[in-house]
Design an enzyme around this catalytic site. Structure first.
Site, short mmCIF file in Angstrom:
data_model
loop_
_atom_site.label_atom_id
_atom_site.label_comp_id
_atom_site.label_asym_id
_atom_site.label_seq_id
_atom_site.Cartn_x
_atom_site.Cartn_y
_atom_site.Cartn_z
N ASP A 61 0.86 -1.18 0.00
CA ASP A 61 0.00 0.00 0.00
C ASP A 61 0.90 1.23 0.00
OD1 ASP A 61 -1.70 2.13 0.56
OD2 ASP A 61 -2.87 1.04 2.04
N ASN A 88 1.69 6.61 -10.51
CA ASN A 88 0.37 6.47 -11.14
C ASN A 88 -0.75 6.18 -10.15
OD1 ASN A 88 -1.58 5.70 -13.43
ND2 ASN A 88 -1.42 3.80 -12.28
N TYR A 152 -10.18 15.52 -5.32
CA TYR A 152 -9.40 14.71 -6.26
C TYR A 152 -8.67 15.61 -7.25
CZ TYR A 152 -8.32 11.64 -10.19
OH TYR A 152 -7.67 10.98 -11.21
N ALA A 154 -7.90 18.71 -6.91
CA ALA A 154 -6.89 19.52 -6.22
C ALA A 154 -5.62 18.73 -5.95
CB ALA A 154 -7.46 20.05 -4.91
N LYS A 156 -4.42 16.36 -7.77
CA LYS A 156 -3.72 16.21 -9.04
C LYS A 156 -3.11 17.54 -9.50
CE LYS A 156 -4.47 11.80 -9.75
NZ LYS A 156 -3.36 10.84 -9.80
#
Length: 251
Positions: A61, A88, A152, A154, A156
């Site tokens: 994880d 990724n 999400y 933000a 990225k």
């Protein structure tokens, strides 16, 4: 500094169990590179690696406190080097500001932003030996307002800022840093965020309607761009954020 070759490089891809990560791991392997495919779940990773001895699965994880050091150590143990790191792994937990669960905020920050920082930092001693490449996978829609998915987007957008900052910071050490920003792509990310088939279909219709090329992208199309910007022939490209989104970000 020893120059990179076009084959037999050592590559780490996170989130490699499905979707863009799986396609990217396979694309690097097809080009002759050796790939450490990282993800949380052993079974999907095994499917990624199936039939290709150039791909090795490593289940961890990325948000675990020791994950970054473990991944870097595994790359060093297996290959004695690291030439390309693809950050990724990512999760989506949609919701408006009023409804978003605080735990979902923390999970997105941990996976999408903090994990790439920790892993890139842990990998630096290996990446600087031969002048490696870091590819951060972001999202083209993160360059626009995204109501209902602001956290999400933000995370990225922040990763894109790190891309530009790291590109300048690490250039003297010969390390390039690039971001690839997918648009709507055929991956199971909607299923992973808990959407039922009807909800997922509605999201896809919304995405297609806002994509000038009028279709959903394929993971292999994103993987092509990732492997291309990581190639030695792209050696003068750094600090760039490259969309692969069917024109969505400019529409």
């Amino acid at each position: 500094m020893e120059p990179l070759t076009t084959t037999n490089r050592a590559v780490v891809v996170t989130g490699a169990g499905t979707g863009i990560g799986r396609a990217t791991a396979r694309a690097f392997a097809a080009a002759g590179d050796r790939v450490l495919a990282v993800g949380r779940r052993p079974a999907p990773l095994a499917q990624t690696a199936a039939g290709d001895d150039r791909i090795r699965a490593f289940a961890v994880d990325v948000t675990a406190p020791d994950a970054a050091d473990r991944i870097a150590a595994e790359a060093d143990r297996r290959y004695g080097r690291l030439d390309v790191l693809v950050n990724n792994a990512g999760i989506v937990r949609a919701g408006s500001l009023a409804t978003l669960d605080p735990g979902d905020v923390d999970a997105q920050l941990a996976t999408n932003l903090v994990a790439p920082v920790r892993l890139t930092r842990a990998a630096l001693p290996l990446l600087t030996v031969r002048g490696g490449v870091v590819v951060n996978v972001t999202t083209s829609i993160g360059q626009r307002g995204w109501p209902g998915n602001s956290v999400y987007a933000a995370t990225k957008a922040a990763l894109e800022h790190l891309t530009r900052s790291w590109a300048v910071e690490l250039a003297p050490q010969g390390v390039r840093v690039v971001a690839v920003a997918p648009g709507a792509v055929d991956t199971p990310i909607g299923v992973h965020q808990g959407l039922d088939p009807e909800q997922a279909a509605a999201v896809r219709r919304w995405q297609v309607a806002r994509t000038p090329l009028g279709r959903i992208g394929r993971p292999q199309e994103v993987a092509w761009l990732i492997t291309t910007v990581a190639a030695p022939q792209a050696g003068f490209v750094t600090g760039a954020v490259l969309p692969v989104d069917g024109g969505a970000v400019v529409a």
